[in-house]
Design an enzyme around this catalytic site. Structure first.
Site, mmCIF file in Angstrom:
data_model
loop_
_atom_site.group_PDB
_atom_site.id
_atom_site.type_symbol
_atom_site.label_atom_id
_atom_site.label_comp_id
_atom_site.label_asym_id
_atom_site.label_seq_id
_atom_site.Cartn_x
_atom_site.Cartn_y
_atom_site.Cartn_z
ATOM 1 N N GLY A 55 4.606 15.234 77.559
ATOM 2 C CA GLY A 55 4.013 14.523 76.313
ATOM 3 C C GLY A 55 3.395 13.432 76.612
ATOM 4 N N CYS A 82 8.722 16.655 82.990
ATOM 5 C CA CYS A 82 7.990 15.508 82.907
ATOM 6 C C CYS A 82 8.553 14.541 81.716
ATOM 7 C CB CYS A 82 6.423 15.731 82.507
ATOM 8 S SG CYS A 82 5.449 14.402 82.931
ATOM 9 N N TYR A 83 7.753 14.254 80.572
ATOM 10 C CA TYR A 83 8.232 13.695 79.638
ATOM 11 C C TYR A 83 9.638 14.175 79.092
ATOM 12 C CZ TYR A 83 8.644 11.297 74.884
ATOM 13 O OH TYR A 83 9.151 10.591 73.716
ATOM 14 N N HIS A 169 5.256 19.216 86.917
ATOM 15 C CA HIS A 169 4.994 20.235 86.054
ATOM 16 C C HIS A 169 5.036 21.741 86.775
ATOM 17 C CE1 HIS A 169 3.687 17.986 82.511
ATOM 18 N NE2 HIS A 169 3.219 17.172 83.410
ATOM 19 N N GLU A 171 4.846 24.532 85.589
ATOM 20 C CA GLU A 171 4.008 25.511 84.670
ATOM 21 C C GLU A 171 2.772 25.574 85.246
ATOM 22 O OE1 GLU A 171 5.059 22.533 83.582
ATOM 23 O OE2 GLU A 171 3.800 21.943 82.050
ATOM 24 N N GLY A 224 -13.590 45.370 66.672
ATOM 25 C CA GLY A 224 -13.989 45.855 67.860
ATOM 26 C C GLY A 224 -13.316 44.889 69.071
ATOM 27 N N VAL A 226 -10.636 42.505 71.180
ATOM 28 C CA VAL A 226 -9.249 43.081 71.663
ATOM 29 C C VAL A 226 -8.341 42.903 70.642
ATOM 30 C CG1 VAL A 226 -7.824 42.725 73.648
ATOM 31 C CG2 VAL A 226 -10.205 42.183 73.844
ATOM 32 N N ASP A 227 -8.129 42.003 69.803
ATOM 33 C CA ASP A 227 -7.019 41.662 68.987
ATOM 34 C C ASP A 227 -6.953 42.695 67.854
ATOM 35 O OD1 ASP A 227 -6.547 39.728 70.806
ATOM 36 O OD2 ASP A 227 -7.254 37.937 69.148
ATOM 37 N N LYS A 370 -2.605 36.258 74.671
ATOM 38 C CA LYS A 370 -3.673 37.028 74.811
ATOM 39 C C LYS A 370 -3.378 38.095 75.955
ATOM 40 C CE LYS A 370 -8.228 37.553 73.456
ATOM 41 N NZ LYS A 370 -8.408 37.586 71.862
#
Ligand code: XMP
Length: 514
Positions: A55, A82-83, A169, A171, A224, A226-227, A370
């Site tokens: 953060g 981190c934070y 980090h 990630e 049409g 993806v989702d 996604k």
């Protein structure tokens, strides 16, 4: 659906979603909650582990995001990043202050292999640091498990209480062994078994939809994309012809796209559902006549889309469920999940219809990122070109025609775009770039064709590489590919006499032209 869950507690860091995605990539389901969420609610989720995000604040300042210390007494492992690491130390009696040397960028970290987090991680490993504050004193009971030249406590832990903290980090991909560290946390510390798998998600979701819908009817707006395609296929597998999909062709789709969608979802396609295609091209062009301002175009297209959909829905009559292709980032960004309040309003084309008669909304992809939607699509056997297509904005070519939209301009940009896509694919560049398209500039210029002077439009070609679409680089497409597309476009597309390649990154430009 009962599955082991890791909770990410969001303190406003820019990587909140990335942390959740990485945990899920390890095969463990993960949800994001704001730090304002009550401890009781977190306890209800019965998490196997909790992760505090980074953060932008200083945890020792008044008003900085914080959390009740009780969270460390639940017997649930906590990892602070981190934070989150600083806050853990601050709350448990350590000391955090402004660092004498700010650490930013890729930094070599010395790790202690006896820590569960660093099992199988190299003794010296590159990690991504970004902090102005540092932990100058550990909280009682903690020991250092990693350090850098400037940071004595790059990682720390109290194994007896299952509390772990990382100043860097894990990630982000710049942390070379970050995924291993997160995987160590969820498997070795939290004792997860890894039950988050797409095949079981698909099977469970189909069962759950069946149970929920019963003999009712559901209605889905299919674009049409993806989702909505994956949502429609999931629904169709669950309830077959109790599902009706309405596909609105607003006349701003790519060349032949409407027919492609119809080939997959229409009566001659493989799925059991009712398919209604509405050819509303003229209606949209009429509404857009004379409109030049990009946001206004978006608004008109979004609103008209809803009106057309409503009219079709009225013809069908009352339904029980309205299907929405909402995905997890939409949930988080709308403020329900994490701390992020940024809503890209213009990205949510459509919104909810006011006059559709339905009892309940059903969002089969609400829990998925996604890339997980694409995986689910693969599980469901949707064609690759639907599951792995590049993003296409809701307002479609409407924001790739600078200035006023006319049917003639739509045809120009469709034809040029089709050529560009063909040439990119023929050269094998479709796998190397993340988004590529043609746009019609509003610029007319002088040219010469045969012996004749021309005064025609310029097409702009764009191809970008990006991981998150928030920043992007213009792709270095080989000159011969651009050259071939250029000569085809000026030869094959009427009223185009010039082709430009957009070399601008994002920022300062955006990916789309409007
Ligand atoms: P920009 O142009 O903002 O685009 O750099 C970033 C990504 O978002 C897509 N985009 C949109 N998608 N409705 C959408 O559904 C929109 O109005 C819209 N505007 C941009 C764009 O294609 C790119 O992938």
């Amino acid at each position: 659906m009962k599955r082991e869950t890791v909770v990410v507690l969001d303190f406003g860091g820019q990587y909140n979603q990335l942390i959740a995605r990485r945990v899920r990539e390890c095969g463990v389901y993960c949800e994001i909650y704001s730090y304002r969420t009550d401890l009781e609610k977190i306890k209800e989720r019965n998490p196997k582990g909790i992760i505090f995000t980074g953060g932008p604040n200083s945890c020792y300042e008044a008003g900085a995001p914080t959390y009740t210390r009780e969270i460390f007494n639940l017997g649930i492992p906590v990892l602070g990043i981190c934070y989150g690491a600083q806050l853990m130390m601050h709350l448990l009696g350590g000391k955090v202050e402004k660092a004498p040397v700010r650490e930013y960028g890729k930094i070599e970290v010395n790790t202690d292999a006896s820590s569960k987090i660093f099992g199988d991680v190299s003794p010296k490993t590159i990690c991504w640091m970004s902090h102005n504050d540092y932990i100058s004193q550990l909280a009682p009971g903690f020991r250092a498990s990693a350090f850098t030249d400037n940071c004595p406590y790059a990682a720390m832990e109290d194994e007896s209480r299952d509390l772990y903290a990382l100043q860097f980090h894990p990630e982000v991909l710049h942390t070379q062994e970050g995924k291993k560290m997160l995987s160590n946390f969820v498997y070795k510390v939290c004792g997860c078994a890894g039950d988050w798998k797409m095949d079981s998600f698909v099977e469970e979701t189909i069962q759950a939809i069946r149970k929920k819908v019963g003999s009712g009817r559901a209605l889905c707006a299919l674009s049409g994309g993806v989702d909505s395609s994956v949502a429609a296929v999931l629904m169709s597998k669950a309830i077959g012809s109790q599902l009706t999909c309405v596909f609105v062709d607003h006349g701003l789709l790519r060349k032949k796209e409407g027919d492609e969608v119809e080939a997959v979802f229409g009566p001659s396609g493989p799925y059991d559902l009712n398919f209604i295609r509405v050819n509303a091209q003229e209606r949209f062009y009429e509404k857009l006549k004379g409109v030049e301002e990009p946001e206004q175009k978006r608004k008109i297209i979004g609103e008209e889309f809803i009106r057309v959909f409503e009219e079709e829905a009225k013809k069908i009559g009352a339904v029980d469920f309205l299907v929405q292709g909402t995905i997890y980032p939409d949930v988080v960004e709308s403020g329900v999940g994490g701390e992020s309040t940024v809503i890209k309003s213009h990205h949510n084309v459509g919104g909810l219809p006011d006059y559709v008669d339905f009892k309940e909304i059903i969002e089969p992809l609400r829990d998925l990122f996604k890339d997980e939607v694409r995986q689910a699509g693969l599980e469901l056997g949707i064609p690759d070109y639907l599951g792995f297509r590049q993003p296409f904005p809701g307002p479609g070519l409407g924001i790739r025609i600078i200035g006023e939209i006319t049917a003639e301009k739509v045809k120009m940009v469709q034809d040029a775009d089709a050529i560009w896509r063909e040439e990119i694919a023929a050269a094998g560049w479709d796998k190397k770039v993340n988004q590529y398209f043609a746009a019609l500039t509003n610029m007319k210029s002088v040219g010469v064709m045969g012996d004749e002077r021309t005064y025609d439009y310029a097409i702009a070609l764009r191809a970008v590489t990006t991981t998150d679409f928030m920043t992007a680089e213009s792709a270095e497409i080989p000159w011969e590919v651009i050259g071939k597309a250029t000569s085809r476009i000026v030869n094959e597309v009427k009223h185009v006499n010039r082709v430009l390649y957009d070399c601008t990154g994002k920022p300062p430009a955006t990916i789309e032209f409007e």
